[in-house]
Design an enzyme around this catalytic site. Structure first.
Site, PDB file in Angstrom:
ATOM      1  N   GLU A   1      -1.543  -5.450   8.647  1.00 48.21           N
ATOM      2  CA  GLU A   1      -0.710  -4.838   9.680  1.00 48.21           C
ATOM      3  C   GLU A   1      -1.338  -5.030  11.059  1.00 48.21           C
ATOM      4  OE1 GLU A   1       0.069  -0.718   8.812  1.00 48.21           O
ATOM      5  OE2 GLU A   1       0.967  -1.167   6.867  1.00 48.21           O
TER       6      GLU A   1
ATOM      7  N   LYS B   1      -1.357  -9.325   2.930  1.00 42.05           N
ATOM      8  CA  LYS B   1      -0.619  -8.875   4.121  1.00 42.05           C
ATOM      9  C   LYS B   1      -1.491  -7.905   4.908  1.00 42.05           C
ATOM     10  CE  LYS B   1       3.196  -6.079   3.854  1.00 42.05           C
ATOM     11  NZ  LYS B   1       2.742  -4.841   4.538  1.00 42.05           N
TER      12      LYS B   1
ATOM     13  N   ASP C   1       0.841  -1.204   0.000  1.00 45.10           N
ATOM     14  CA  ASP C   1       0.000   0.000   0.000  1.00 45.10           C
ATOM     15  C   ASP C   1       0.875   1.254   0.000  1.00 45.10           C
ATOM     16  OD1 ASP C   1       0.907  -0.176   2.581  1.00 45.10           O
ATOM     17  OD2 ASP C   1      -1.069  -0.068   3.534  1.00 45.10           O
ATOM     18  N   SER C   2       2.207   1.066  -0.026  1.00 43.97           N
ATOM     19  CA  SER C   2       3.119   2.196  -0.265  1.00 43.97           C
ATOM     20  C   SER C   2       2.871   2.774  -1.658  1.00 43.97           C
ATOM     21  CB  SER C   2       4.579   1.759  -0.114  1.00 43.97           C
ATOM     22  OG  SER C   2       4.828   0.576  -0.842  1.00 43.97           O
TER      23      SER C   2
ATOM     24  N   ASP D   1      -1.095  -6.065  -0.180  1.00 43.32           N
ATOM     25  CA  ASP D   1      -1.527  -5.452   1.088  1.00 43.32           C
ATOM     26  C   ASP D   1      -3.027  -5.248   1.124  1.00 43.32           C
ATOM     27  OD1 ASP D   1       0.621  -5.040   2.810  1.00 43.32           O
ATOM     28  OD2 ASP D   1       1.234  -3.185   1.825  1.00 43.32           O
TER      29      ASP D   1
ATOM     30  N   GLU E   1       9.141  -4.203  10.633  1.00 47.26           N
ATOM     31  CA  GLU E   1       9.558  -2.912  10.077  1.00 47.26           C
ATOM     32  C   GLU E   1      10.117  -1.999  11.162  1.00 47.26           C
ATOM     33  OE1 GLU E   1       6.804  -1.053   7.369  1.00 47.26           O
ATOM     34  OE2 GLU E   1       7.962   0.816   7.323  1.00 47.26           O
TER      35      GLU E   1
HETATM   36  O1  KIV Z   1       3.597  -1.121   1.631  1.00 49.90           O
HETATM   37  C1  KIV Z   1       4.779  -1.486   1.685  1.00 49.90           C
HETATM   38  O2  KIV Z   1       5.598  -1.167   0.814  1.00 49.90           O
HETATM   39  C2  KIV Z   1       5.203  -2.278   2.829  1.00 49.90           C
HETATM   40  C3  KIV Z   1       6.665  -2.555   2.989  1.00 49.90           C
HETATM   41  C4  KIV Z   1       7.370  -1.345   3.454  1.00 49.90           C
HETATM   42  C5  KIV Z   1       6.939  -3.728   3.849  1.00 49.90           C
HETATM   43  O3  KIV Z   1       4.401  -2.691   3.598  1.00 49.90           O
END
Ligand code: KIV
Length: 272
Positions: free
Chosen positions: A122, A120, A51-52, A90, A189
């Protein structure tokens, strides 16, 4: 165009085997077909559709605004460009917290509409109902502890997490809980290296670190950081392998100059 091939695909079992054999796991983000294709062909084991994308693709300040539909768009694009790597997508903010039924629906949409292999999430104990419900539907889950950017307004800063004893103890307990709930791996992280080493030694599933030092089972970076596209982001943990910001800018400036001077296109670049 979609990429099909007979190459041996990476699975969650491959990652487990790699941990057992002491072989490090490489993971990188990708958000689109073209870069996923390059990342996959370079031998990465895991591609994270992170989600980055909210930051590096959409230009938001945080990861909070990105939507499930947008993550699905990125995920499906990456899947079309990948033939070997395990693809993890994510679950975005608001698609799984506090409601395990909604979490399962979100994960099912990701799996059905992208063709990715895992999701994934969090967090630890506070989202464990969602984690368990998703896993019970047969969907592999990667956990994510330490600095969890979807909770940035709770933390207030992007500094190193779990330096204090109480937070470190909770992190270890959360990691064990994620493992016992059936997660196949956990991202750690921005936590102290010593703590990451302890978690890695106490878990049987692989840990993947970002700013968590060398004693984890694998490493992950954001592709645009590694390539030097996001050149203003300079955390200590980041190693840049290219300065693409300057390379791309240089190439585009040259193109602008060539257009203006009538150097482009020349005769060979034109049709008779
Ligand atoms: O969204 C992302 O890029 C991440 C990584 C930094 C692990 O969750």
């Amino acid at each position: 165009m979609s990429i099909k091939s007979d190459v041996r695909k990476i699975t969650t079992n491959t990652l487990q085997q790699m941990k057992q054999n002491g072989e490090k796991i490489s993971m990188l983000t990708a958000y689109d077909f073209s870069l996923a294709r390059i990342v996959d062909s370079a031998g990465i084991e895991v591609i994270l559709v992170g989600d980055s994308a909210s930051n590096v693709i959409a230009g938001h300040e945080t990861t909070l605004p990105i939507t499930l539909d947008q993550m699905i768009y990125h995920g499906a694009s990456v899947v079309r460009g990948t033939s070997r790597a395990l693809i993890v997508v994510d679950l975005p903010f608001g698609s799984y917290q506090g409601n395990s039924r909604e979490a399962l629906n979100s994960a099912i949409r990701i799996m059905k509409e992208t063709g990715a292999h895992a999701v994934k999430l969090e967090g630890g104990a506070e989202i464990i109902d969602s984690v368990e419900r998703i896993i019970s539907a047969g969907i592999p889950v990667m956990g994510h502890l330490g600095l969890t950017p979807q909770s940035i307004y709770k933390f207030g800063t992007y500094t190193v997490r779990a330096k204090e004893e109480a937070e470190a103890e909770k992190l270890v307990a959360d990691a064990k809980l994620l493992e016992s709930s059936g997660c196949f791996s956990v991202v750690l992280e921005k936590i102290p290296s010593k703590l990451a080493k302890k978690v890695t030694n106490e878990l049987t599933i692989p840990t993947i670190g970002i700013g968590a030092g060398p004693d984890v089972d694998g490493q992950v970076l954001v592709l645009h950081d590694l390539l030097g596209i996001t050149h203003e982001f300079n955390p200590r943990f980041l190693r840049r392998y290219l300065n693409l910001h300057d390379e791309i800018k240089g190439a585009i400036s040259k193109y602008v100059a060539d257009v203006k001077s009538l150097d482009f296109p020349n005769e060979n670049e034109s049709y008779n």
